[in-house]
Design an enzyme around this catalytic site. Structure first.
Site, PDB file in Angstrom:
ATOM      1  CG  ASP A 106      27.850  12.890   0.927  1.00 28.43           C
ATOM      2  OD1 ASP A 106      27.193  11.934   1.396  1.00 28.43           O
ATOM      3  OD2 ASP A 106      29.027  12.768   0.528  1.00 28.43           O
ATOM      4  CG  HIS A 107      29.616  12.033   4.775  1.00 31.01           C
ATOM      5  ND1 HIS A 107      29.428  11.589   3.495  1.00 31.01           N
ATOM      6  CD2 HIS A 107      30.215  11.022   5.434  1.00 31.01           C
ATOM      7  CE1 HIS A 107      29.914  10.368   3.377  1.00 31.01           C
ATOM      8  NE2 HIS A 107      30.395   9.987   4.532  1.00 31.01           N
ATOM      9  CG  HIS A 150      17.797   6.977   6.003  1.00 29.51           C
ATOM     10  ND1 HIS A 150      17.169   5.760   6.056  1.00 29.51           N
ATOM     11  CD2 HIS A 150      17.166   7.767   6.905  1.00 29.51           C
ATOM     12  CE1 HIS A 150      16.202   5.798   6.943  1.00 29.51           C
ATOM     13  NE2 HIS A 150      16.171   7.010   7.484  1.00 29.51           N
ATOM     14  CG  HIS A 158      16.365  11.812   8.914  1.00 23.35           C
ATOM     15  ND1 HIS A 158      15.297  11.855   8.046  1.00 23.35           N
ATOM     16  CD2 HIS A 158      16.444  10.526   9.328  1.00 23.35           C
ATOM     17  CE1 HIS A 158      14.773  10.656   7.936  1.00 23.35           C
ATOM     18  NE2 HIS A 158      15.427   9.823   8.694  1.00 23.35           N
ATOM     19  CD  GLU A 192      13.841   8.009   4.751  1.00 21.46           C
ATOM     20  OE1 GLU A 192      13.997   9.219   5.009  1.00 21.46           O
ATOM     21  OE2 GLU A 192      12.853   7.355   5.142  1.00 21.46           O
ATOM     22  CB  CYS A 238      11.798   7.924  12.173  1.00 15.94           C
ATOM     23  SG  CYS A 238      11.905   6.578  10.989  1.00 15.94           S
ATOM     24  CG  HIS A 264      17.595   7.168  11.996  1.00 13.59           C
ATOM     25  ND1 HIS A 264      16.648   7.973  12.580  1.00 13.59           N
ATOM     26  CD2 HIS A 264      17.152   6.928  10.740  1.00 13.59           C
ATOM     27  CE1 HIS A 264      15.673   8.192  11.726  1.00 13.59           C
ATOM     28  NE2 HIS A 264      15.947   7.585  10.580  1.00 13.59           N
TER      29      HIS A 264
END
Ligand code: NI
Length: 135
Positions: A80-81, A42, A15, A125, A34, A40
């Site tokens: 996811d991914h 998480h 994100h 997170e 961020c 980047h």
């Protein structure tokens, strides 16, 4: 008997925190690393809490297979991914902070869960930073 049942899940996602109505300087000042334009990632950890009355016939509050499948379909398969900003409808215009992701997940699960249950969602997170909805 009123009781709580929990199910954990996780997903990996990228994100960028960004407010398009602000200047680059203000975005950098408020969101810092961020706001990295290259995004980047998480390793998000999710805890879903379902509260209600145990069914006297089954001894279950909820069949955990059903809860597992709802989380898989509504959260894991969706996020996811993925790059949350680019790949998902939910965060095309909504800043994907932990707060907003947690609330979006709560809404997605709430829509699939029988009204007789109370639902809360906790989203990590990082191992040390996490949010919970409802507060
Ligand atoms: Ni981040």
């Amino acid at each position: 008997m009123r009781i709580a049942v929990f199910r954990k899940a996780h997903f990996n996602a990228a994100h960028r925190l960004h407010n398009p109505s602000w200047s680059d300087a203000k975005n950098d000042e408020v969101f810092g690393l961020c706001n990295n334009p290259s995004y980047h990632g998480h390793n998000y950890e999710l805890e879903v809490k379902v509260v209600g009355e145990v069914d006297p016939e089954t001894g279950y509050l909820i069949d955990l297979k059903i809860l597992k499948d709802i989380i898989k379909e509504e959260v894991e398969q969706r996020f996811d991914h993925k790059n949350l900003n680019i790949d998902t409808e939910e965060f095309k215009t909504l800043n994907p902070t932990a707060e907003n992701i947690c609330f979006v997940i709560w809404k997605l699960l709430r829509a699939k869960l029988d009204e007789k249950y109370d639902l809360s969602v906790r989203l990590f997170e990082t191992p040390r930073n996490f949010v919970e909805y409802p507060a």
